[in-house]
Motif scaffolding. Structure first.
Motif, mmCIF file in Angstrom:
data_model
loop_
_atom_site.group_PDB
_atom_site.id
_atom_site.type_symbol
_atom_site.label_atom_id
_atom_site.label_comp_id
_atom_site.label_asym_id
_atom_site.label_seq_id
_atom_site.Cartn_x
_atom_site.Cartn_y
_atom_site.Cartn_z
ATOM 1 N N ARG A 55 -4.626 5.411 -4.514
ATOM 2 C CA ARG A 55 -5.622 4.461 -4.762
ATOM 3 C C ARG A 55 -4.949 3.295 -3.281
ATOM 4 O O ARG A 55 -5.623 2.519 -2.683
ATOM 5 N N SER A 59 -6.663 2.012 -0.622
ATOM 6 C CA SER A 59 -7.284 0.545 -0.159
ATOM 7 C C SER A 59 -6.394 0.006 1.605
ATOM 8 O O SER A 59 -6.818 -0.605 2.082
ATOM 9 N N THR A 63 -8.390 -1.657 4.222
ATOM 10 C CA THR A 63 -8.880 -3.262 5.036
ATOM 11 C C THR A 63 -8.411 -2.710 6.355
ATOM 12 O O THR A 63 -8.508 -3.495 7.136
#
Length: 159
Positions: A55, A59, A63
């Motif tokens: 995760r 993530s 970004t």
């Protein structure tokens, strides 16, 4: 009467041996379940760490891609630095994951060795208990036979 008494004694000793055997088997099963539970907990912990790392990786990549899309040339150097930082973080995460896998494997190996040693120990203990009960049964039977023979001799001597 003596034969039925002896048969009752033999039956009682057999039930005792059977009960002891069942008790030891139940103890083996309980210990096996406990060891399996501990292994399952370690595997679940490893899975949760892998999920967190995945995760975090997803993530961070999301970004980074968004930043590249929104940034102009002046931000390209910052994005490159962040990518290098992310790669270092991922490499560190992969190294930690490899270390954790190794520790989990070592734990599983230790668990297997402990379970095998416990099983050997319990089997040996069961064998010793059964041997002791068989010896005790043999001694009781020999004593009863001896007492009966003495009784028969006294009876014959009285005639």
């Amino acid at each position: 009467s003596e034969a039925s008494s002896r048969n009752a004694l033999v039956t009682e000793l057999r039930e005792l041996v059977s009960g002891e055997s069942r008790t030891l088997q139940q103890q083996c099963a309980a210990l096996g379940e406990q060891l399996s539970g501990e292994r399952a907990a370690r595997l679940a912990h490893q899975k949760s760490i892998e999920d967190v790392v995945a995760r975090q990786e997803a993530s961070l990549r999301g970004t980074l891609e968004k930043h590249w899309a929104e940034s102009a040339e002046r931000d390209s150097q910052l994005a490159a630095e962040r990518l290098r930082s992310l790669e270092r973080f991922l490499q560190e995460g992969e190294a930690a994951q490899r270390k954790l896998r190794k520790e989990l494997q070592e734990g599983a190996d230790q668990e297997r060795s402990a379970r095998e040693a416990l099983e050997r120990s319990l089997k040996g203990e069961m064998a010793l208990q059964q041997q002791g009960l068989q010896e005790e049964l043999g001694a009781l039977l020999a004593k009863e036979i001896s007492e009966r023979e003495q009784g028969e001799r006294k009876l014959q001597e009285s005639f």
